[in-house]
Design an enzyme around this catalytic site. Sequence first.
Site, PDB file in Angstrom:
ATOM      1  N   GLU A  67       9.573  -2.757   2.222  1.00 13.15           N
ATOM      2  CA  GLU A  67       9.884  -2.827   3.875  1.00 13.15           C
ATOM      3  C   GLU A  67      10.403  -4.162   4.165  1.00 13.15           C
ATOM      4  O   GLU A  67      11.324  -4.129   4.867  1.00 13.15           O
ATOM      5  CB  GLU A  67       8.521  -2.579   4.505  1.00 13.15           C
ATOM      6  CG  GLU A  67       7.960  -1.053   4.352  1.00 13.15           C
ATOM      7  CD  GLU A  67       6.632  -0.814   4.957  1.00 13.15           C
ATOM      8  OE1 GLU A  67       6.733  -0.415   5.971  1.00 13.15           O
ATOM      9  OE2 GLU A  67       5.731  -1.393   4.146  1.00 13.15           O
ATOM     10  N   LYS A  69      -4.727   3.655   1.747  1.00 14.21           N
ATOM     11  CA  LYS A  69      -3.268   3.404   1.747  1.00 14.21           C
ATOM     12  C   LYS A  69      -3.116   2.162   0.665  1.00 14.21           C
ATOM     13  O   LYS A  69      -3.838   1.322   0.362  1.00 14.21           O
ATOM     14  CB  LYS A  69      -3.224   2.773   3.183  1.00 14.21           C
ATOM     15  CG  LYS A  69      -3.337   3.719   4.268  1.00 14.21           C
ATOM     16  CD  LYS A  69      -2.078   4.500   4.499  1.00 14.21           C
ATOM     17  CE  LYS A  69      -1.150   3.338   5.387  1.00 14.21           C
ATOM     18  NZ  LYS A  69      -0.945   3.726   6.686  1.00 14.21           N
ATOM     19  N   HIS A 103      21.957  14.232   2.419  1.00 18.53           N
ATOM     20  CA  HIS A 103      21.331  14.216   3.877  1.00 18.53           C
ATOM     21  C   HIS A 103      19.892  14.284   3.747  1.00 18.53           C
ATOM     22  O   HIS A 103      19.130  14.868   4.530  1.00 18.53           O
ATOM     23  CB  HIS A 103      21.645  15.728   4.464  1.00 18.53           C
ATOM     24  CG  HIS A 103      23.094  15.925   4.492  1.00 18.53           C
ATOM     25  ND1 HIS A 103      23.884  15.435   5.564  1.00 18.53           N
ATOM     26  CD2 HIS A 103      23.693  16.724   3.650  1.00 18.53           C
ATOM     27  CE1 HIS A 103      25.142  15.770   5.305  1.00 18.53           C
ATOM     28  NE2 HIS A 103      25.364  16.529   3.954  1.00 18.53           N
ATOM     29  N   SER A 133      -4.745  -1.391   3.303  1.00 18.39           N
ATOM     30  CA  SER A 133      -4.908  -1.442   4.824  1.00 18.39           C
ATOM     31  C   SER A 133      -6.342  -1.956   5.014  1.00 18.39           C
ATOM     32  O   SER A 133      -7.423  -1.633   4.289  1.00 18.39           O
ATOM     33  CB  SER A 133      -4.622   0.029   5.588  1.00 18.39           C
ATOM     34  OG  SER A 133      -5.356   0.064   6.399  1.00 18.39           O
TER      35      SER A 133
END
Length: 463
Positions: free
Chosen positions: A295, A288, A161, A282
């Site tokens: 992704e 970043k 979980h 970024s």
Amino acid sequence: MDKPGANQMWGGRFSAGPDAIMEAINASIGFDKRLAPQDITGSRAHAAMLSATGIITPEDAAEIDRGLAQVLTEIEAGDFAFSAALEDIHMNVEHRLREIIGAPAGRLHTARSRNDQVALDFRLWVRDQCDAAIQGLDALMRAFLAQAEAGADWIMPGFTHLQTAQPVTWGHHMLAYVEMFARDKSRFQDARRRMNECPLGAAALAGTSFPIDRHMTAQALGFDRPTANSLDTTADRDFALEFLSAAAICAMHLSRFAEELVIWSSAQFRFVRMSDRFSTGSSIMPQKRNPDAAELLRAKTGRILGATVALFTVMKGLPLTYSKDMQEDKEQVFDAADNLLLGLAAMEGMVSDLTANRAALEAAASSGFSTATDLADWLVRALNLPFREAHHVTGALVKLAEDKGCDLPDLSLEEMQKTHGEITKAVYSVLGVQNSVASRTSYGGTAPDNVRAQIARWKEVLG
Ligand code: ARG
């Protein structure tokens, strides 16, 4: 102004009228030109067989072979004018063959139809993709294996979980993916084995009256045997569906590790650092390091599964044998295969380049009462408590530690004994995360010794 006869609605797009619309919907050359090498290989094998069986003369066969070799050269050089009026790759190649060698070109299509021809070309193409996927998976498994070897006994939290559950080893987690990708590989191997029968000679649907030798073409094209039923051969695309199904499962596995990379590389987790090669910055936030490749890999599962569903849907209601619906098989498979192979390569790169943060992994494993199960197991073993009662005592100790803001090994023996009088100081030997993982020696468990044994096994398998 639309030309006379042009469709009023679509006139702007198809200004030449209904014929142009029909050509646009009917032609597959825009995508099936990718099958040119397979088409020409198949035709050369067919011509050689027609000559060996006396159906055409050796002279014509030699001309056809020479011409086809030239067509291939032209296509490979980018020197070929594909024509939508000629519909598909099969007719484009044959038309050019006629321009090159003249009349003998007309004999190539003896005892053949585009129906067995396309079944052959596509099968050859999908078979190659199985081989490429298998190769990509081998490389990917080696990358995971190298990670496992580097950190066979590194401690990290195991999750259920996405909540800290029990400590595990980094090596064990990496090997979990080796297992998954090994099953993916065996799915591609299975699919390849089943599809390795030659469609050529099924002709339009019923076979042919010419004395062809299907065993000869099957052998020349690397198949195990010819297909046994001409109706099945021209009607079915389950080989492509098997490829897509294997690809979808594999993409799902890739996506799960991609997701873990996204989570693990976040500032909140800091379990891993992705290399510069596979991160992007970024334009506005200098801190970043975005895991874009991971992704995108996660997202590609959608289109690969989409292709699978699309082809199932195309095929599901078709009466035997060939229907033009089946022309819609190719783009789905092309796109899925391209993206799967790209995904395998990207994942291999990411995994090879990945740096695990051993200290952060171990620190995370030590928090969240991850050795509570070890404590309960000890109460069962040392004090002979029933597991349910041990679970209850452990729960009380976890609550106590939580209230005090400390971890289980930080509780004093007195505090423990207040909860259960028979607890002795031997309990501390199971509470550390190192002790916890070292004790998980059941077959398939996370103990470093197990992991090292599995690494040795996989090294042998993967060479
Ligand atoms: N372009 C067609 C396809 O991809 C080739 C087979 C055409 N056969 C036919 N009977 N029209 O399916």
